[in-house]
Design a protein around this motif. Structure first.
Motif, PDB file in Angstrom:
ATOM      1  N   GLY A  70     -22.363  -5.930  29.568  1.00  0.00           N
ATOM      2  CA  GLY A  70     -21.159  -5.748  29.651  1.00  0.00           C
ATOM      3  C   GLY A  70     -20.580  -4.089  29.532  1.00  0.00           C
ATOM      4  O   GLY A  70     -19.551  -3.445  28.855  1.00  0.00           O
ATOM      5  N   TRP A  87     -20.324   6.761  28.782  1.00  0.00           N
ATOM      6  CA  TRP A  87     -19.351   7.035  26.803  1.00  0.00           C
ATOM      7  C   TRP A  87     -18.818   6.205  27.095  1.00  0.00           C
ATOM      8  O   TRP A  87     -18.388   5.099  28.042  1.00  0.00           O
ATOM      9  N   THR A  88     -18.006   5.763  26.107  1.00  0.00           N
ATOM     10  CA  THR A  88     -17.342   4.333  26.161  1.00  0.00           C
ATOM     11  C   THR A  88     -16.114   4.796  26.242  1.00  0.00           C
ATOM     12  O   THR A  88     -15.490   5.230  25.251  1.00  0.00           O
ATOM     13  N   HIS A  89     -15.372   3.979  27.547  1.00  0.00           N
ATOM     14  CA  HIS A  89     -13.835   4.471  28.035  1.00  0.00           C
ATOM     15  C   HIS A  89     -13.146   4.127  26.307  1.00  0.00           C
ATOM     16  O   HIS A  89     -11.792   4.686  26.287  1.00  0.00           O
ATOM     17  N   LYS A  90     -13.234   3.212  26.295  1.00  0.00           N
ATOM     18  CA  LYS A  90     -11.813   2.743  25.087  1.00  0.00           C
ATOM     19  C   LYS A  90     -12.266   3.088  23.827  1.00  0.00           C
ATOM     20  O   LYS A  90     -10.554   3.282  23.286  1.00  0.00           O
ATOM     21  N   ASP A  98     -23.509   2.753  24.012  1.00  0.00           N
ATOM     22  CA  ASP A  98     -24.236   4.606  25.252  1.00  0.00           C
ATOM     23  C   ASP A  98     -25.370   4.139  25.402  1.00  0.00           C
ATOM     24  O   ASP A  98     -25.686   4.420  26.147  1.00  0.00           O
TER      25      ASP A  98
HETATM   26  C1  LIG Z   1     -12.845  -5.596  29.546  1.00  0.00           C
HETATM   27  C2  LIG Z   1     -14.276  -5.022  28.947  1.00  0.00           C
HETATM   28  O1  LIG Z   1     -15.623  -5.505  28.548  1.00  0.00           O
HETATM   29  C3  LIG Z   1     -14.647  -3.573  28.576  1.00  0.00           C
HETATM   30  O2  LIG Z   1     -13.848  -2.683  29.577  1.00  0.00           O
HETATM   31  C4  LIG Z   1     -15.434  -2.858  28.892  1.00  0.00           C
HETATM   32  C5  LIG Z   1     -16.075  -3.003  30.222  1.00  0.00           C
HETATM   33  N1  LIG Z   1     -17.420  -1.968  30.110  1.00  0.00           N
HETATM   34  C6  LIG Z   1     -17.497  -0.556  30.012  1.00  0.00           C
HETATM   35  N2  LIG Z   1     -17.372   0.715  29.896  1.00  0.00           N
HETATM   36  C7  LIG Z   1     -17.738   1.898  29.127  1.00  0.00           C
HETATM   37  N3  LIG Z   1     -18.606   2.711  29.412  1.00  0.00           N
HETATM   38  N4  LIG Z   1     -16.391   1.947  28.391  1.00  0.00           N
HETATM   39  C8  LIG Z   1     -15.741   0.833  27.915  1.00  0.00           C
HETATM   40  O3  LIG Z   1     -14.933   0.844  27.142  1.00  0.00           O
HETATM   41  C9  LIG Z   1     -16.165  -0.256  28.616  1.00  0.00           C
HETATM   42  N5  LIG Z   1     -15.334  -1.885  28.514  1.00  0.00           N
END
Ligand SMILES: C[C@H](O)[C@H](O)[C@H]1CNC2=NC(N)=NC(=O)C2=N1
Length: 110
Positions: A70, A87-90, A98
């Motif tokens: 995920g 990296w964590t996009h969120k 990561d």
């Molecule tokens: C809804 C979903 O679980 C999220 O958007 C997850 C998916 N995979 C992800 N992967 C990465 N690298 N960063 C994220 O912020 C992220 N968010």
């Protein structure tokens, strides 16, 4: 520190803190060679293969792993080469997830 490959990526919420430089250093030390930390915002590694098909097979295995965790890398596929960026996009930076994902990518038998 316990191996990152024994851990699972956990959903992280918007607003979660990004890792501090000291934490990045700690997790980075437990990765196999070849990874680079870019501006303390992402990690990157280039994997080399004998041809396009092997690079594509590896890409598909990384994709399957990402779906299972995920948590997803950016994957740049070309003939004989795959560049992985994580990296964590969120949160716009690095999270423990990561490094877990990176460690598990390194476990993939190409
Ligand atoms: C809804 C979903 O679980 C999220 O958007 C997850 C998916 N995979 C992800 N992967 C990465 N690298 N960063 C994220 O912020 C992220 N968010």
């Amino acid at each position: 520190m316990e191996s990152l490959t024994n851990k699972k990526c956990v959903p992280c919420s918007i607003g979660a803190p990004t890792l501090e430089p000291e934490e990045i250093k700690k997790y980075f030390k437990s990765l196999k060679g070849g990874w680079k930390v870019i501006d303390n915002k992402k990690i990157e590694k280039t994997y080399k293969f004998k041809d396009f098909k092997e690079a594509l097979d590896f890409t598909n295995k990384v994709g399957k792993l990402a779906e299972k965790e995920g948590h997803h890398p950016n994957i740049h596929l070309s003939w004989g080469k795959v560049v992985i960026e994580v990296w964590t996009h969120k949160i716009g930076g690095l999270h423990k997830n990561d490094f877990i994902l990176a460690a598990k990518i390194d476990e993939i038998e190409s």
